[in-house]
Design an enzyme around this catalytic site. Structure first.
Site, PDB file in Angstrom:
ATOM      1  N   SER A  73       0.808  -1.215   0.000  1.00  0.00           N
ATOM      2  CA  SER A  73       0.000   0.000   0.000  1.00  0.00           C
ATOM      3  C   SER A  73       0.845   1.270   0.000  1.00  0.00           C
ATOM      4  O   SER A  73       0.312   2.357   0.201  1.00  0.00           O
ATOM      5  CB  SER A  73      -0.929   0.009   1.232  1.00  0.00           C
ATOM      6  OG  SER A  73      -1.857  -1.036   1.178  1.00  0.00           O
ATOM      7  N   GLY A  74       2.150   1.136  -0.191  1.00  0.00           N
ATOM      8  CA  GLY A  74       3.021   2.302  -0.210  1.00  0.00           C
ATOM      9  C   GLY A  74       3.941   2.400   0.987  1.00  0.00           C
ATOM     10  O   GLY A  74       4.445   3.489   1.304  1.00  0.00           O
ATOM     11  N   HIS A 137       2.276  -4.646   9.683  1.00  0.00           N
ATOM     12  CA  HIS A 137       1.106  -4.963   8.858  1.00  0.00           C
ATOM     13  C   HIS A 137      -0.021  -5.538   9.718  1.00  0.00           C
ATOM     14  O   HIS A 137      -1.084  -5.879   9.200  1.00  0.00           O
ATOM     15  CB  HIS A 137       1.460  -6.008   7.799  1.00  0.00           C
ATOM     16  CG  HIS A 137       2.339  -5.514   6.687  1.00  0.00           C
ATOM     17  ND1 HIS A 137       2.151  -4.301   6.061  1.00  0.00           N
ATOM     18  CD2 HIS A 137       3.400  -6.100   6.053  1.00  0.00           C
ATOM     19  CE1 HIS A 137       3.066  -4.143   5.107  1.00  0.00           C
ATOM     20  NE2 HIS A 137       3.820  -5.224   5.078  1.00  0.00           N
TER      21      HIS A 137
END
Length: 328
Positions: A73-74, A137
């Site tokens: 997601s970057g 995460h």
């Protein structure tokens, strides 16, 4: 296909605790290796050991800053921005030997669950100077209790699900390339829609942090990848304000904001020697973390049927949340 896999694809050295746990957990085919459902999210055995170690042993500090993302997601880009922003006094942006020019962002801002548990040893972060910059995460509910109980600040970066999926698919296949068969986009898309992806389902991961950011805006800042791409200066200044280290008028006049964005641009990071040829100790090349980083790459891969199917799921899952995604 070769018979010898690199270390980052192996799942050896599992603890007895982990072996017993996975024997009773739901199992699915994963993108790179098999995944198991632990506390409502999917993860591999290699990362599961790190998650458990985090939950049992990590002690958060009030001054900690933790970047949270769903995979692909970057993370790499925001890690670099975060490091440059927070350390701009210690490491002035204008010096030629800035750490970001000679080291990968994932080394400078390590993932808790990926680096806390290494070869059966728990890494000690207690000696790191404050503020400690870390990443994870892990879904909100599964964060270590000390993170929930402390004043640790969380920065959540969300990317639209179409580009997130495409980035994940390419990343997984790049890891598998030359070592075993790669995965078809159709097969991986079906898994993604079922919620089977690392630390997924994607929508659960995003929604939990979105809701928490609304309830506790002083602890969690929710950022959109696409908004940073479109208005980077505004979003970087927003991040600085949240972390209570806003840019001074003098810094703005001397173009510190612009220089941070320039140094941390995806193109600049991707072309650095360290990220072109460097590797983690496990052999995983840094360059796999730099592909395109653009908005709308999904258009090169999605069929009309894929768009319709994912749209239906997203509409159902995010209905009433107020969260909208930008796809172009």
């Amino acid at each position: 296909m070769t018979t010898s896999l690199p270390e980052y694809l192996e799942e050896d050295n599992l603890s007895e605790e982990c072996k017993k746990l996975i024997s009773i957990l739901p199992k699915e085919k994963g993108w790179v290796r098999s995944v198991y459902n632990y506390q409502g999210f999917w993860t591999s055995t290699k990362f599961l050991q790190g998650v458990i170690a985090c939950q049992q042993q990590f002690q958060a500090r009030d001054s900690d800053i933790i970047l949270v993302t769903s995979p692909k997601s970057g993370s790499t880009w925001l890690k670099s921005l975060l490091f440059a922003l927070v350390n701009r006094v210690k490491h002035p942006i204008f010096v030629p030997n800035h750490p970001l020019l000679v080291e990968n962002p994932h080394v400078l801002v390590p993932f808790l669950e990926h680096t806390l548990y290494v070869d059966g040893q728990v890494i000690d972060f207690s000696t790191n100077t404050s503020p400690r910059l870390l990443a994870t995460h892990v879904p909100f509910a599964s964060l270590p209790e000390s993170v929930h109980d402390s004043k640790t600040k969380l920065i959540y970066l969300c990317r639209n699900p179409r580009d997130t999926f495409i980035s994940m698919w390419h990343f997984a296949n790049n890891l598998l390339l030359h070592h075993k068969d790669t995965n078809s986009i159709e097969e991986m898309f079906d898994l993604f829609c079922k919620g089977v992806s690392l630390y997924g389902p994607f929508w659960n991961h995003v929604l939990d942090y979105w809701k928490q950011s609304i309830q506790n805006p002083n602890k969690i800042l929710f950022l959109m990848y696409e908004e940073i791409k479109k208005k980077p200066k505004i979003q970087l200044k927003r991040l600085a304000k949240f972390l209570e280290c806003p840019f001074s008028i003098e810094e703005e006049n001397s173009r510190v904001v612009d220089e941070i964005l320039k140094m941390c641009s995806f193109e600049n990071l991707r072309n650095l020697e360290v990220n072109t040829n460097g590797k983690f100790s496990t052999g995983e090349p840094y360059k796999v973390f730099f592909r395109r980083g653009e908005i709308g790459d999904w258009k090169n891969y999605f069929t009309v049927e894929m768009i319709d199917k994912l749209n239906h799921i997203i509409e159902e899952k995010f209905q009433g949340s107020g969260l909208k995604f930008l796809y172009v």
